[in-house]
Motif scaffolding. Structure first.
Motif, PDB file in Angstrom:
ATOM      1  N   SER A 192     -13.655 -65.206 -63.553  1.00 50.66           N
ATOM      2  CA  SER A 192     -12.632 -64.462 -62.591  1.00 50.66           C
ATOM      3  C   SER A 192     -11.617 -65.209 -61.803  1.00 50.66           C
ATOM      4  CB  SER A 192     -13.684 -63.947 -61.332  1.00 50.66           C
ATOM      5  OG  SER A 192     -14.383 -65.105 -60.648  1.00 50.66           O
ATOM      6  N   GLN A 243     -18.633 -67.537 -53.367  1.00 47.88           N
ATOM      7  CA  GLN A 243     -19.381 -67.150 -54.532  1.00 47.88           C
ATOM      8  C   GLN A 243     -20.274 -68.348 -55.038  1.00 47.88           C
ATOM      9  OE1 GLN A 243     -17.525 -66.105 -58.521  1.00 47.88           O
ATOM     10  NE2 GLN A 243     -15.649 -66.648 -57.165  1.00 47.88           N
ATOM     11  N   ILE A 306     -16.408 -60.881 -58.251  1.00 49.34           N
ATOM     12  CA  ILE A 306     -17.166 -61.086 -57.018  1.00 49.34           C
ATOM     13  C   ILE A 306     -17.411 -59.676 -56.101  1.00 49.34           C
ATOM     14  CG2 ILE A 306     -15.118 -61.708 -55.525  1.00 49.34           C
ATOM     15  CD1 ILE A 306     -17.134 -63.727 -53.981  1.00 49.34           C
ATOM     16  N   LYS A 310     -20.919 -59.337 -58.241  1.00 52.81           N
ATOM     17  CA  LYS A 310     -21.839 -60.128 -57.539  1.00 52.81           C
ATOM     18  C   LYS A 310     -22.193 -59.883 -56.172  1.00 52.81           C
ATOM     19  CE  LYS A 310     -19.930 -64.344 -60.185  1.00 52.81           C
ATOM     20  NZ  LYS A 310     -19.059 -65.533 -60.198  1.00 52.81           N
ATOM     21  N   TYR A 373     -16.759 -61.241 -47.278  1.00 49.96           N
ATOM     22  CA  TYR A 373     -17.480 -61.896 -48.342  1.00 49.96           C
ATOM     23  C   TYR A 373     -18.250 -63.067 -48.262  1.00 49.96           C
ATOM     24  CZ  TYR A 373     -14.641 -58.763 -51.485  1.00 49.96           C
ATOM     25  OH  TYR A 373     -14.318 -57.772 -52.347  1.00 49.96           O
TER      26      TYR A 373
END
Length: 396
Positions: A192, A243, A306, A310, A373
């Motif tokens: 990514s 992440q 993400i 994710k 996030y």
């Protein structure tokens, strides 16, 4: 940083509003001295908001946004007008262009009311002063002619006088470091990650640290252990891509302050306390709840994305709840947020401060918790409190 390389999110956003054929595009071309916008006698030439990043003296780096006419008609026209009103959410300075031969109409008054409600600095620009003499009695009015360039220089000076102080309430990290500090940045390079470059928050954090006289070490999460082992002393901070929070937190000693780019930008551009409260609301999610995951930019989705892959997995694994997800990106942000139990937003690096704060305020007005996030991942990995140690006053 060169003015030409200034990120759009850090530029003054100038929104141009008005009816069809009031001369919006002509004003843009006259102010910039370039043929940036298509000029035509045909009504409705501008069918969607069009943004152009440029340098506008004496302001410097700006984004000029040309919008469709406020008096557009038909079903498509209604959609275009809706897009025009959305532009207000990112507008730092508004120019309401009025056909000087006809004066202000109800269409103009409607958007002017919205501009004033949002407390956006503005000018009413009466175009076509070559055809009719208009005396402007108010300080927020000016008569110009895009055709003859009459008062165009004065218009630019007036716009410059309205430029808001773009110094954010908080820097990214400058107030938390001293000259000589060592900071390690963890930047995973996976499917990514963009090819051949760093993403904007990473670039901006590196630059700010260098400006502060810090030593900056960047590594992948796979090389973090040997990077820390190679240092004579512990670094002041470790800042990671969100992440990789789970993996990185297990490697970084507890005595070293750990946080993420996303959390730094939450303070820099948004409302830190509100986003922390939103992260804590993850514990109250129930089966059947719907979560909105929203990104401020658009990009090609990868298999390990993400936002769409994710984050949903992290939230489901942590809560053990059967929750649903919806996704938006770019300029799309729902008007009606009532169906959502939680909003998880990206760090907003591609949004200017006004639009990011607008989105947070929309969520608050709707009574919907919002977080980002980095805080979501930190919470689901059990390290949210640790990731906030960088801030002098712990807000958790």
């Amino acid at each position: 940083m060169s003015l030409n390389n200034t990120p759009n999110a850090d530029r003054v956003h100038i929104g141009i509003f008005g009816r069809r054929n009031a001369g919006k595009s002509s004003i843009i071309n006259a102010v910039t001295g370039q043929d940036l916008a298509i000029v035509s006698d045909v009504q409705g030439t501008t069918t969607d908001p069009v943004s152009k990043a440029m340098e506008l003296l004496p302001l410097g780096p700006v984004v000029i946004i040309d919008t469709p006419g406020l008096d557009d008609t038909g079903e498509l026209g209604e959609m275009r007008i809706s897009k025009t009103y959305q532009v207000l959410n990112k507008t730092d300075i508004a120019l309401l262009v009025v056909d000087g031969t006809s004066g202000i109409t109800d269409y103009d008054k409607k958007i002017l009311s919205r501009i004033e409600d949002k407390k956006i600095p503005y000018l009413i620009v009466y175009n076509k002063s070559d055809l009719i003499t208009r005396i402007c009695k108010n300080e927020n009015e000016i008569a110009v002619s895009a055709k003859t360039n009459q008062n165009i220089h004065e218009l630019k000076e007036r716009i410059a006088a309205l430029v808001p102080d773009h110094k954010a309430e908080y820097p990214i990290i400058a107030d938390k470091v001293e000259n000589g500090d060592c900071v390690v940045l963890v930047i995973p390079i996976d499917s990514s990650a963009p090819k051949g470059r760093l993403i904007l928050p990473q670039q901006q954090t590196i630059r700010e640290l260098l400006d502060c006289g810090c030593t900056v070490l960047a590594c992948r999460d796979s090389e973090l252990s040997q990077t820390l082992d190679a240092l004579k002393n512990d670094p002041k901070y470790v800042i990671t891509d969100s992440q990789a929070f789970g993996k990185v937190s297990k490697i970084v000693p507890d005595n070293v302050c750990l946080t993420s780019f996303s959390i730094l930008f939450a303070r820099h551009k948004g409302n830190l306390s509100a986003l922390i409260n939103g992260a804590n609301m993850i514990d109250k999610l129930k089966d059947g709840d719907t979560i909105l995951i929203s990104e401020g930019c658009t990009h090609h989705r990868q298999c390990g994305d993400i936002g769409t892959v994710k984050l949903p997995r992290f939230i489901r694994e942590y809560t053990k709840k059967q929750v649903d997800f919806e996704f938006t990106s770019g300029t799309e942000f729902p008007f009606d947020l009532s169906k959502y139990s939680l909003i998880v937003h990206c760090g907003g690096c591609m949004l200017n401060e006004r639009e990011m704060k607008y989105r947070i305020k929309c969520a608050q007005d709707a009574g919907v918790p919002i977080t980002n996030y980095g805080m979501t991942i930190a919470h689901t990995k059990g390290i949210l409190k640790r990731s906030m140690r960088i801030f002098a006053n712990n807000v958790i």
